[in-house]
Scaffold this motif. Structure first.
Motif, PDB file in Angstrom:
ATOM      1  N   PHE A  69     -19.315  15.808 -42.826  1.00  0.00           N
ATOM      2  CA  PHE A  69     -20.135  16.493 -43.821  1.00  0.00           C
ATOM      3  C   PHE A  69     -20.388  15.559 -45.007  1.00  0.00           C
ATOM      4  N   ARG A  70     -19.341  14.909 -45.495  1.00  0.00           N
ATOM      5  CA  ARG A  70     -19.466  14.020 -46.645  1.00  0.00           C
ATOM      6  C   ARG A  70     -20.452  12.885 -46.339  1.00  0.00           C
ATOM      7  N   ARG A  71     -20.351  12.321 -45.154  1.00  0.00           N
ATOM      8  CA  ARG A  71     -21.264  11.232 -44.774  1.00  0.00           C
ATOM      9  C   ARG A  71     -22.691  11.754 -44.713  1.00  0.00           C
ATOM     10  N   ALA A  72     -22.880  12.941 -44.104  1.00  0.00           N
ATOM     11  CA  ALA A  72     -24.225  13.528 -44.012  1.00  0.00           C
ATOM     12  C   ALA A  72     -24.798  13.777 -45.406  1.00  0.00           C
ATOM     13  N   ALA A  73     -24.008  14.385 -46.286  1.00  0.00           N
ATOM     14  CA  ALA A  73     -24.487  14.695 -47.636  1.00  0.00           C
ATOM     15  C   ALA A  73     -24.866  13.430 -48.397  1.00  0.00           C
ATOM     16  N   THR A  74     -24.036  12.417 -48.303  1.00  0.00           N
ATOM     17  CA  THR A  74     -24.292  11.160 -49.014  1.00  0.00           C
ATOM     18  C   THR A  74     -25.568  10.497 -48.508  1.00  0.00           C
ATOM     19  N   ALA A  75     -25.736  10.457 -47.203  1.00  0.00           N
ATOM     20  CA  ALA A  75     -26.930   9.826 -46.620  1.00  0.00           C
ATOM     21  C   ALA A  75     -28.184  10.664 -46.886  1.00  0.00           C
ATOM     22  N   LEU A  76     -28.077  11.983 -46.792  1.00  0.00           N
ATOM     23  CA  LEU A  76     -29.222  12.840 -47.118  1.00  0.00           C
ATOM     24  C   LEU A  76     -29.702  12.569 -48.538  1.00  0.00           C
ATOM     25  N   ARG A  77     -28.782  12.435 -49.463  1.00  0.00           N
ATOM     26  CA  ARG A  77     -29.147  12.190 -50.869  1.00  0.00           C
ATOM     27  C   ARG A  77     -29.730  10.793 -51.079  1.00  0.00           C
ATOM     28  N   ILE A  85     -27.329  20.156 -51.407  1.00  0.00           N
ATOM     29  CA  ILE A  85     -26.475  20.242 -50.223  1.00  0.00           C
ATOM     30  C   ILE A  85     -25.667  21.535 -50.303  1.00  0.00           C
ATOM     31  N   VAL A  86     -25.703  22.296 -49.197  1.00  0.00           N
ATOM     32  CA  VAL A  86     -25.082  23.615 -49.146  1.00  0.00           C
ATOM     33  C   VAL A  86     -23.909  23.621 -48.165  1.00  0.00           C
ATOM     34  N   PHE A  87     -22.745  24.023 -48.654  1.00  0.00           N
ATOM     35  CA  PHE A  87     -21.589  24.318 -47.798  1.00  0.00           C
ATOM     36  C   PHE A  87     -21.756  25.765 -47.382  1.00  0.00           C
ATOM     37  N   VAL A 109     -19.937  16.454 -53.229  1.00  0.00           N
ATOM     38  CA  VAL A 109     -20.983  16.409 -52.203  1.00  0.00           C
ATOM     39  C   VAL A 109     -21.607  17.775 -51.932  1.00  0.00           C
ATOM     40  N   VAL A 110     -21.154  18.805 -52.629  1.00  0.00           N
ATOM     41  CA  VAL A 110     -21.682  20.157 -52.436  1.00  0.00           C
ATOM     42  C   VAL A 110     -22.334  20.626 -53.730  1.00  0.00           C
ATOM     43  N   ALA A 143     -18.569  34.639 -53.511  1.00  0.00           N
ATOM     44  CA  ALA A 143     -19.153  34.592 -54.856  1.00  0.00           C
ATOM     45  C   ALA A 143     -18.119  34.079 -55.851  1.00  0.00           C
ATOM     46  N   ASP A 144     -16.892  34.570 -55.740  1.00  0.00           N
ATOM     47  CA  ASP A 144     -15.816  34.109 -56.630  1.00  0.00           C
ATOM     48  C   ASP A 144     -15.497  32.637 -56.390  1.00  0.00           C
ATOM     49  N   PHE A 145     -15.488  32.222 -55.117  1.00  0.00           N
ATOM     50  CA  PHE A 145     -15.216  30.812 -54.809  1.00  0.00           C
ATOM     51  C   PHE A 145     -16.296  29.922 -55.423  1.00  0.00           C
ATOM     52  N   ALA A 146     -17.565  30.301 -55.251  1.00  0.00           N
ATOM     53  CA  ALA A 146     -18.660  29.508 -55.824  1.00  0.00           C
ATOM     54  C   ALA A 146     -18.508  29.428 -57.345  1.00  0.00           C
ATOM     55  N   ARG A 147     -18.252  30.552 -57.958  1.00  0.00           N
ATOM     56  CA  ARG A 147     -18.089  30.598 -59.413  1.00  0.00           C
ATOM     57  C   ARG A 147     -16.929  29.701 -59.854  1.00  0.00           C
ATOM     58  N   SER A 148     -15.822  29.737 -59.109  1.00  0.00           N
ATOM     59  CA  SER A 148     -14.651  28.943 -59.480  1.00  0.00           C
ATOM     60  C   SER A 148     -14.917  27.441 -59.380  1.00  0.00           C
ATOM     61  N   ARG A 149     -15.899  27.047 -58.570  1.00  0.00           N
ATOM     62  CA  ARG A 149     -16.245  25.630 -58.400  1.00  0.00           C
ATOM     63  C   ARG A 149     -17.424  25.239 -59.291  1.00  0.00           C
TER      64      ARG A 149
END
Length: 183
Positions: A69-77, A85-87, A109-110, A143-149
């Motif tokens: 995932f990290r490699r994909a996100a980095t290369a996409l960017r 980039i969406v987890f 990366v997210v 929703a709470d996880f997204a908010r916490s990040r």
């Protein structure tokens, strides 16, 4: 535009993707998407907590999943610097991991946390909606996880479903409940 993309091609593997074999393809895809939709939302390896996807994350391969995932996100960017980039796990615990957060590849990366959630067993009637909303790794959890990040929450895939007698079918309660929750 929200694009779900397999984490590796049909002739690839999670190990190869984690090692960077597909980096050039990801960068090319980033350029292609960004040429028309420069701020598109890209979901590499979506619904990794469902065991029937070739890129399903399991306790045994979760570190490879995160690396791929990290490699994909980095290369996409590299190809599309404005892409988001969406987890994107499936709503609920899924069946491939005891906790889908184990597959979270990192805040760097997210950009967005997303869940996919269809009107599936139990149907989203009054009791079903409450169960889906409050259960372990349900709507409120993510929703709470997204908010916490410090991330936005997206629901890239959602809708009514007639997949089984326990599904909601053409269920306006599902649509109303989701829209009210999103509000």
């Amino acid at each position: 535009l929200a694009v779900g993309v397999p984490l590796f091609p049909d002739d690839g593997s999670l190990a190869a993707a984690a090692a960077g074999t597909d980096d050039a393809r990801w960068e090319e895809l980033g350029r292609l998407i960004a040429s028309r939709y420069p701020d598109a939302w890209v979901r590499p390896g979506w619904e990794m907590n469902i065991p029937n996807w070739p890129w399903a994350a399991t306790p045994e391969n979760v570190e490879q999943y995160k690396a791929a995932f990290r490699r994909a996100a980095t290369a996409l960017r590299r190809g599309g610097p404005g892409l988001r980039i969406v987890f994107n796990p499936n709503e609920g615990r899924g069946a491939s991991l005891p906790d889908a957060r184990l597959a979270y590849p990192g805040d760097d990366v997210v950009d967005v946390i997303g869940i996919d959630a269809y009107d599936w067993y139990p149907a989203y009637d009054a009791g079903g909606w409450e169960e889906h909303r409050t259960k372990d790794q349900g709507w409120d959890f993510w929703a709470d996880f997204a908010r916490s990040r410090g991330k936005k929450l997206a629901v890239p895939e959602w809708g009514v479903m007639t997949g089984s007698p326990e599904s909601g079918g053409d269920n306006p309660t599902y649509i109303r409940s989701v829209l009210e929750w999103m509000g």
